[in-house]
Design an enzyme around this catalytic site. Structure first.
Site, PDB file in Angstrom:
ATOM      1  N   PRO A 110      51.495  47.232  -9.473  1.00 35.27           N
ATOM      2  CA  PRO A 110      52.693  47.978  -8.912  1.00 35.27           C
ATOM      3  C   PRO A 110      52.248  49.389  -8.198  1.00 35.27           C
ATOM      4  O   PRO A 110      52.732  50.738  -8.487  1.00 35.27           O
ATOM      5  CB  PRO A 110      53.599  48.658 -10.257  1.00 35.27           C
ATOM      6  CG  PRO A 110      52.435  48.707 -11.155  1.00 35.27           C
ATOM      7  CD  PRO A 110      51.261  47.680 -11.105  1.00 35.27           C
ATOM      8  N   CYS A 111      51.773  49.095  -7.145  1.00 36.66           N
ATOM      9  CA  CYS A 111      51.496  49.953  -6.190  1.00 36.66           C
ATOM     10  C   CYS A 111      52.635  50.676  -5.564  1.00 36.66           C
ATOM     11  O   CYS A 111      52.689  52.031  -4.904  1.00 36.66           O
ATOM     12  CB  CYS A 111      50.366  49.599  -5.048  1.00 36.66           C
ATOM     13  SG  CYS A 111      51.147  48.442  -3.832  1.00 36.66           S
ATOM     14  N   HIS A 112      53.793  50.088  -5.531  1.00 33.43           N
ATOM     15  CA  HIS A 112      55.081  50.579  -5.126  1.00 33.43           C
ATOM     16  C   HIS A 112      55.517  51.806  -6.185  1.00 33.43           C
ATOM     17  O   HIS A 112      56.391  52.762  -5.628  1.00 33.43           O
ATOM     18  CB  HIS A 112      56.179  49.725  -5.170  1.00 33.43           C
ATOM     19  CG  HIS A 112      56.416  48.848  -6.445  1.00 33.43           C
ATOM     20  ND1 HIS A 112      55.706  47.930  -7.031  1.00 33.43           N
ATOM     21  CD2 HIS A 112      57.185  49.103  -7.657  1.00 33.43           C
ATOM     22  CE1 HIS A 112      55.912  47.457  -8.046  1.00 33.43           C
ATOM     23  NE2 HIS A 112      56.952  48.240  -8.375  1.00 33.43           N
TER      24      HIS A 112
END
Length: 282
Positions: free
Chosen positions: A246-248
């Site tokens: 989850p780089c978001h």
């Protein structure tokens, strides 16, 4: 930084330097702890707290990076690579690569040759995507409207692999995450390749709970590189598996959402969607 924190920092810095300089002898926990005059148990706790990983894992990262350079740049044999890395056999080299790289030394050396990758296209709440898997796990997931471009980007990641358009169980388990079936998350397996720093950053991202946000500087602290926000940003920008890693969930310290490989609008939509799911209890 208080006096004790400063002492601890210098101890861990000394331990890191010692491991880097002596990894070919594969020092164990007792060896390194003795070097910095701590008990093994105290050293283990202190190193993990400051470096974000265990001494053994750090040694493995250093060892595999050296082995990767020998295999790729010097085209060394597996036997010579194992010997030059301080490993007692090619089987230990094999086990190390499987644990850290998710692939065998031979697969790494051949750039994915003989590696079979299944891929398929799917719809998500955030637009069309491509998902790909090896027998070990998901190796790629990207949001992309154009299927031809999506496939081209995938094949560029594994130039010598064989690709088959096929939806397999690994991909199905991964896609459950978009259907609110959070019970299936433990079945998602990842097959990643990257530098030791990239892997540490991606591992740190996996620990950010859904619906929560963190910052580049916070991730830098967690991986043991305070002040390395720019390097963290580069590693996050190299994330090969959208959403599942989850780089978001990483935003700027100012509170601004910042950029996203698959579009700033999509990033904002994903963050809002996750928070709505948490608040609604689904």
């Amino acid at each position: 930084m208080n006096i004790q924190a400063s002492i601890n920092y210098h101890r861990i810095a000394e331990a890191i330097d010692y491991i880097r300089e002596n990894f070919k002898s594969q020092p164990n926990l007792d060896d390194v702890a003795e070097k910095i005059h701590l008990s093994p148990s105290h050293f283990q706790r202190l190193f993990t707290e400051w470096a974000g990983t265990s001494p053994k894992r750090f040694l493995q990262y250093i060892s595999v990076e050296h082995a990767k350079r020998l295999l790729k740049e010097e085209r060394a044999t597996l036997f010579d690579t194992a010997y030059e890395t301080g490993l007692s056999s090619t089987s230990r080299l094999h086990d190390l690569f499987i644990k850290i790289e998710g692939m065998t030394p031979a697969e790494y050396k051949n750039g994915g040759k003989n590696l079979v990758i299944h891929y398929s296209f799917a719809e998500s709440p955030f637009g069309p995507l491509i998902v790909a898997s090896t027998p070990k796990g998901i190796c790629y997931l990207a949001f992309q409207e154009d299927e031809a471009k999506a496939l081209s980007d995938l094949t560029a990641k594994f130039p010598n692999a064989t690709f088959l358009r096929k939806l397999d169980l690994l991909q199905q388990n991964a896609l459950f995450i978009f259907q609110n079936d959070w019970r299936e998350l433990h079945q998602i397996k990842l097959h990643l390749k990257g530098t030791d720093f990239q892997l540490k950053v991606w591992e740190s991202l996996l620990k950010i709970p859904m619906g929560s946000l963190s910052t580049y500087s916070s991730v830098a602290d967690r991986v043991g590189n305070p002040g390395a926000s720019r390097a963290v940003g580069t590693a996050i920008g190299s994330n090969p598996v959208a959403f599942l890693i989850p780089c978001h969930r990483i935003i700027q310290s100012s509170g601004a959402f910042g950029g996203y490989m698959w579009g700033a609008t999509r990033k904002a939509a994903i963050i809002g969607w996750e928070r709505s799911k948490i608040h609604s209890g689904t």
